[in-house]
Design a protein around this motif. Structure first.
Motif, mmCIF file in Angstrom:
data_model
loop_
_atom_site.group_PDB
_atom_site.id
_atom_site.type_symbol
_atom_site.label_atom_id
_atom_site.label_comp_id
_atom_site.label_asym_id
_atom_site.label_seq_id
_atom_site.Cartn_x
_atom_site.Cartn_y
_atom_site.Cartn_z
ATOM 1 N N SER A 22 -81.086 -40.009 29.849
ATOM 2 C CA SER A 22 -82.018 -39.644 30.909
ATOM 3 C C SER A 22 -81.438 -38.439 31.622
ATOM 4 C CB SER A 22 -82.202 -40.802 31.885
ATOM 5 O OG SER A 22 -80.986 -41.103 32.524
ATOM 6 N N LEU A 23 -82.260 -37.449 31.844
ATOM 7 C CA LEU A 23 -81.820 -36.228 32.527
ATOM 8 C C LEU A 23 -82.809 -35.915 33.642
ATOM 9 C CD1 LEU A 23 -80.917 -34.000 29.436
ATOM 10 C CD2 LEU A 23 -79.315 -34.743 31.216
ATOM 11 N N PRO A 24 -82.334 -35.251 34.688
ATOM 12 C CA PRO A 24 -83.263 -34.896 35.766
ATOM 13 C C PRO A 24 -84.296 -33.859 35.305
ATOM 14 C CG PRO A 24 -81.091 -33.937 36.152
ATOM 15 C CD PRO A 24 -80.973 -34.804 34.949
ATOM 16 N N GLU A 25 -85.428 -33.822 36.001
ATOM 17 C CA GLU A 25 -86.422 -32.771 35.760
ATOM 18 C C GLU A 25 -85.802 -31.421 36.126
ATOM 19 O OE1 GLU A 25 -89.961 -33.072 35.076
ATOM 20 O OE2 GLU A 25 -89.394 -35.088 34.403
ATOM 21 N N LEU A 26 -86.266 -30.407 35.466
ATOM 22 C CA LEU A 26 -85.810 -29.058 35.809
ATOM 23 C C LEU A 26 -86.288 -28.728 37.226
ATOM 24 C CD1 LEU A 26 -84.421 -26.483 34.774
ATOM 25 C CD2 LEU A 26 -86.660 -25.677 34.039
ATOM 26 N N ASP A 27 -85.345 -28.318 38.098
ATOM 27 C CA ASP A 27 -85.713 -28.085 39.498
ATOM 28 C C ASP A 27 -85.760 -26.605 39.869
ATOM 29 O OD1 ASP A 27 -83.024 -27.679 39.274
ATOM 30 O OD2 ASP A 27 -82.451 -28.901 40.997
ATOM 31 N N VAL A 28 -85.693 -25.749 38.846
ATOM 32 C CA VAL A 28 -85.860 -24.314 39.121
ATOM 33 C C VAL A 28 -87.033 -23.819 38.277
ATOM 34 C CG1 VAL A 28 -83.415 -23.975 39.597
ATOM 35 C CG2 VAL A 28 -84.263 -23.595 37.280
ATOM 36 N N GLU A 29 -87.510 -22.660 38.625
ATOM 37 C CA GLU A 29 -88.656 -22.080 37.902
ATOM 38 C C GLU A 29 -88.316 -21.936 36.416
ATOM 39 O OE1 GLU A 29 -90.934 -17.825 37.498
ATOM 40 O OE2 GLU A 29 -89.304 -18.031 38.952
ATOM 41 N N GLU A 30 -89.177 -22.448 35.552
ATOM 42 C CA GLU A 30 -88.895 -22.378 34.120
ATOM 43 C C GLU A 30 -89.370 -21.045 33.555
ATOM 44 O OE1 GLU A 30 -90.069 -25.734 31.780
ATOM 45 O OE2 GLU A 30 -89.230 -24.851 29.960
ATOM 46 N N ILE A 31 -88.499 -20.416 32.814
ATOM 47 C CA ILE A 31 -88.845 -19.146 32.158
ATOM 48 C C ILE A 31 -88.948 -19.428 30.659
ATOM 49 C CG2 ILE A 31 -88.060 -16.774 31.739
ATOM 50 C CD1 ILE A 31 -86.442 -17.072 34.389
ATOM 51 N N PRO A 32 -89.973 -18.956 30.004
ATOM 52 C CA PRO A 32 -90.078 -19.212 28.553
ATOM 53 C C PRO A 32 -88.816 -18.768 27.827
ATOM 54 C CG PRO A 32 -92.079 -18.168 29.378
ATOM 55 C CD PRO A 32 -91.098 -18.163 30.512
ATOM 56 N N VAL A 33 -88.351 -19.614 26.901
ATOM 57 C CA VAL A 33 -87.087 -19.345 26.214
ATOM 58 C C VAL A 33 -87.087 -17.979 25.541
ATOM 59 C CG1 VAL A 33 -85.594 -20.113 24.319
ATOM 60 C CG2 VAL A 33 -86.526 -21.781 25.919
ATOM 61 N N LEU B 358 -81.702 -27.258 29.987
ATOM 62 C CA LEU B 358 -81.370 -27.316 31.413
ATOM 63 C C LEU B 358 -80.265 -26.317 31.743
ATOM 64 C CD1 LEU B 358 -81.368 -31.158 32.256
ATOM 65 C CD2 LEU B 358 -83.001 -29.449 33.073
ATOM 66 N N GLN B 361 -81.758 -22.690 31.615
ATOM 67 C CA GLN B 361 -82.652 -22.349 32.716
ATOM 68 C C GLN B 361 -81.899 -22.238 34.040
ATOM 69 O OE1 GLN B 361 -85.798 -21.492 32.538
ATOM 70 N NE2 GLN B 361 -86.280 -22.039 30.409
#
Lengths: 490, 449
Positions: A22-33, B358, B361
């Motif tokens: 289990s990992l936390p949700e991404l909490d910064v703006e996601e940039i396409p890879v 993660l 990003q």
């Protein structure tokens, strides 16, 4: 016949879609890879890794653990490996966040406690071995050997001497000649005399101006103290060579003898043997090296030092003659914490008592078994001794390997077998000091029973073991047609 | 009452054993040590501590360290702080694993043997290679062992190593090389990655291997395919040191043409522990299988036909070959490899991709915010994974001291190993860092500058 089936590999237990993590949700703006990394650098096919729920995973590894034998499970008299008890308190100390969770490159001012521990351990190991300074950098015994030989090489080169050979006795651990090769030396083997020691005449014949060092384990792998050590040191030193002490058997000498007093110039210790850090199923270990004053400049860098002016512990990189780094960062710190915990638990009198009981236990067992097996060298032993199974082989066709496999049926890990190489059908037994008399007696009784079985019903021994999860293995096919990884279907 | 927890022999036990031996005292068993070699005084060591006192003393020592659980960490540079699932320590704390020796008796060592076989498979999958060994001491020493392999395979004795490789790895490579008379030459860097012109100039048919890191020391992503082609044109082996966490996102070196892949496995479920113990990964192609150093586990059957595992290809190793062995290594880092196996199995196929994302990003968020500060510049413009270099207008030691006062462990001082990058800092951002952590770093750094 065993009922056991094949134990599934973790890959075979995998079911697509199951997860443990289990990992936390991404909490910064996601940039396409693809805006961050060019497409040709991005992995096209994900690694084929297991997919299991947490309990399934825990059961799998728990089941694997039950297919393994450790010191906590039963007697483990594996010669030259010093399989003593691994104290639980050491494990606890190494897991304190102030040790387990500090970064090696943090400012030295923020890791004073860790540096202090390393400094004190260096000092205490120097006292125990009679050396002038110690480095904790090598990761294991063989790594310590090679580090020591590299320092010996640097020492000779600093004196503009080109020496090309390292002498090892025929009883030496295989790592000794291998380490010599990796350090750029040619190995010369010197044979043992009829008392199991180095043959001085043979030694005189091979020692010359080409000799960089003699590597010696004392007591030897036969468990015998080299009583001519002072003469040996003189012979080697007179020719300008140095003496290297393989500390694999240091459990036999704590408080009774020190390599530094015997004439050794360089020493390594196996903290995972003498100093109770766990073997971990084959590692991690720690193999600190100690040296006499002449070799201090060549120790690996950086050195942990104490600056009396600032009253701070520091890492000193300014070591122009150092052989350099032999490992990442400062050594196997977590293992060194455990060893220091042990030394502080025992104190000086405790360590001496360790050696006394290790030696007493070994002599007691040797005496009890001497009527049933041939003792390779019938004299006082130190922490271990070597039997020969040649009589059982000759009279009943029962090999030492068979005796070892039969021992498995009694919940005992067999001794080291077929080593040292100069003893036929060798059985090398090291009880350690942490075993009680009842365990020693029970093992001796079992060995005596097996000797009897060999005489009365040799097939019983030759077909052992019967109680293990798997039978004897086909090792030839494993080496001839190696299967070194799981292959996924399709 | 016994005086020592770990010593069961009572005086009565001792006497009973001495009686069997027919001697009066334990002292008699040391008569074989000649006087001149005999230690004549007590060891000068501190007195023994009870468990209670030991706890107190060790906690006091540990308390002098600023640990990464109480502080916000941005330091990487070869050792990385990641989330370690609780399961990992629970499994490696099973004493059947941690109190066992090397699995020389396979009938009672199937647990660790199978775990290593699973580890080898995982390393092959992550790196895209055919075979893996059971692990080496750590990343830097695996780098050194790879040089021995490359030289043996090509019968050449010179290697090229990129300056974008971790300075520690280059140092250890030089030490390893010195013993074997292997010459080590460095390849220059351009914008934080290998300078292809310099590589082409230095590469000829005397070079055994080209050694790079992926992502490299600055976090930058090297063009492995191009580098592999260049190395192979001169029949040199292409050796890549990886960060295994990045393998959840980046193309595997195996697909890109690597001959040997090594790497520091610590990031896979192992404590950062002030630099060790870690584990060195080493994987290679089928062609180089028999040159691999250290332990290898293979699958076989027992006499009843059951699948089972055993240490194999031992004809390469020191206990059989002695001075002719491929390496002097005798142990592996079995318990650390077990931790890595449990970690990767736990994260699984999807988790390894998610954790890599993660990292990517969050690192880019930090990069964007930091380089927007007036006194901060990006040092390079190459694509990076979870680590990047910035140039500040200040002394890094000073900055880090200030940051630590705010509970932040700052980045690595690049000037300490690259004189040309004075006042430059290398920062690592893993999945552990939250947006708040990163914002705090930016805020503090702005205030300090």
């Amino acid at each position: 016949m065993r009922q056991e089936k094949d134990k599934a590999l973790i890959f075979e237990l995998s079911v697509p879609g199951r997860v443990s993590y289990s990992l936390p949700e991404l909490d910064v703006e996601e940039i396409p890879v693809d805006e961050l990394i060019p497409a040709e650098y991005v992995r096209q096919t994900p690694a084929n890794l297991p997919e299991l729920a947490e309990l399934d995973l825990v059961r799998h590894f728990t089941e694997l653990s039950k297919r393994n034998h450790g010191v906590d499970d039963g007697f483990y008299p594996l010669g030259s490996c010093t399989m003593k008890y691994n104290p639980k308190r050491n494990e606890k100390m190494a897991r304190i966040p102030g040790f387990a969770s500090i970064h090696p490159l943090q400012p030295a001012t923020s890791v004073q406690g860790a540096l202090e521990l390393m400094y004190k351990l260096q000092q205490e190991l120097a006292e125990i071995t009679g050396m002038d300074e110690v480095s904790l950098q090598p990761a294991a015994g063989a790594h310590g050997e090679w580090t020591g030989l590299m320092m010996i090489r640097a020492y000779h080169e600093s004196r503009n001497e080109k020496r090309t050979t390292v002498i090892v006795p025929d009883t030496a651990h295989g790592t000794n000649p291998a380490s010599a090769t990796v350090a750029g030396y040619r190995t010369v083997t010197v044979k043992s005399n009829d008392k199991g020691g180095v043959d001085l005449d043979a030694l005189r014949q091979v020692v010359n101006s080409d000799t960089a060092a003699l590597m010696l384990t004392n007591p030897s792998t036969l468990g015998l103290f080299e009583d001519q050590i002072i003469e040996i040191a003189e012979i080697v030193h007179e020719a300008g060579g140095l003496l290297y002490y393989d500390g694999a058997n240091a459990n036999a000498i704590l408080g009774y003898a020190r390599p530094g007093d015997m004439g050794f110039d360089v020493v390594h210790l196996n903290l995972h043997k003498t100093f109770t850090t766990p073997h971990g199923g084959g590692g991690p270990g720690s193999g600190p090296v100690g040296v006499k004053a002449d070799l201090i400049p060549f120790l690996p860098k950086p050195r942990v030092e104490y600056n009396e002016k600032t009253e701070e512990y520091v890492l000193n990189w300014n070591r122009p003659q150092s052989i350099g780094k032999v490992k990442g960062f400062w050594g196997n710190f977590g293992i060194n914490v455990r060893a220091y915990s042990y030394i502080r638990t025992m104190g000086p009198d405790g360590l001496k008592r360790v050696t006394e009981d290790a030696v007493l236990n070994a002599n007691y067992m040797m005496k009890r078994l001497s009527e049933h097996y041939d003792v390779a060298y019938n004299q006082i032993c130190k922490h271990e001794f070597v039997l020969s199974g040649k009589r059982l082989k000759k009279e009943f066709g029962v090999k030492t390997l068979d005796v070892a496999k039969r021992l498995l049926d009694f919940g005992v890990h067999p001794p080291t077998i077929y080593f040292p190489l100069n003893v036929e059908e060798a059985i090398m037994i090291e009880p350690t000091e942490t075993e009680n008399k009842a365990t020693l007696d029970s093992f001796c009784d079992t060995m005596i029973q097996i000797a009897k079985e060999a005489e009365e019903n040799p097939d019983l021994v030759k077909n052992a073991p019967y109680s293990t999860k798997v039978n004897r293995l086909d090792e030839t096919t494993a080496a001839r047609s190696p299967i070194l990884r799981y292959t996924f279907e399709g | 009452m016994n005086k020592y927890s770990y010593l069961p022999n009572t005086e009565a036990d001792r006497k009973a054993m001495l009686d069997v031996l027919g001697v009066d005292s334990v002292e008699a068993l040391f008569a074989d040590i000649p006087d001149k070699a005999r230690f004549q005084r007590e060891l000068n060591l501190p007195k023994k501590l009870s468990e209670l006192e030991l706890n107190r003393y060790f906690n006091q020592l540990a308390g002098k360290n600023d640990n990464l659980e109480d502080n916000i960490n941005f330091l990487g540079a070869g050792a990385y702080q990641h989330y370690i699932p609780s399961v990992v320590d629970a499994i490696i704390s099973r004493s059947e694993f941690f109190t066992a020796y090397t699995p020389y008796q396979p009938e009672i060592s199937q647990g660790v043997l199978q775990a290593i076989f699973e580890y080898q498979t995982i390393v092959c999958e992550l790196t895209g290679m055919d075979v893996s060994n059971a692990s080496l001491y750590d990343g830097p020493t695996a780098f050194g062992e790879a040089a021995f392999m490359a030289c043996a395979a090509t019968r050449r004795n010179k290697v090229l190593v990129a300056r974008s490789v971790n300075p520690e790895y280059r140092e250890v490579l030089k030490t390893y090389g010195y013993g074997q008379n292997i010459e080590v030459e460095e390849i220059a860097i351009e914008n934080g990655v290998v300078d292809l012109n310099d590589l082409n100039n230095k590469l000829d048919d005397t070079i055994a291997g080209v050694f790079v890191q992926y992502p490299n020391f600055f976090g930058g992503i090297e063009d492995l395919r191009k580098l592999a082609d260049i190395a192979h044109a001169q029949k040199a082996l292409f050796v890549v040191s990886v960060n295994p966490i990045a393998m959840g996102l980046l193309e595997s070196p195996g697909v890109c043409g690597a001959d040997i892949v090594v790497g520091e496995g610590q990031a896979l479920g192992n404590n950062i522990s002030f630099g060790g113990p870690y584990l060195g990964m080493l994987a290679t192609t089928k062609e180089q299988m028999r040159r691999i150093p250290g332990r290898v586990v293979g699958q076989t059957t027992d006499l009843d036909g059951r699948r089972a595992f055993v240490l194999t290809l031992q004809a390469r190793e020191q206990h059989i070959r002695r001075e002719k062995a491929t390496s002097n290594i005798c142990s592996n880092q079995a318990l650390n490899a077990l931790a890595a196996t449990v970690y990767v199995s736990y994260m699984g196929k999807q988790g390894m991709q998610d954790v890599a994302k993660l990292n990517l990003q969050k690192a880019h968020y930090a990069y964007k915010r930091l380089t927007a500060l007036p006194k901060v510049q990006a040092l390079f413009t190459t694509p990076f994974f979870n680590e990047f270099a910035i140039k500040l207008d200040a002394d890094i030691t000073y900055v880090n001291r200030q940051l630590l006062e705010a509970g932040i462990v700052g980045g690595y001082d690049l000037g300490s190993t690259y004189p040309e990058y004075e006042n430059c800092m290398l920062l690592a951002v893993t999945e552990l860092r939250t947006k708040e952590d990163i914002d705090l770093l930016v805020e503090r750094l702005e205030a300090i500058l």
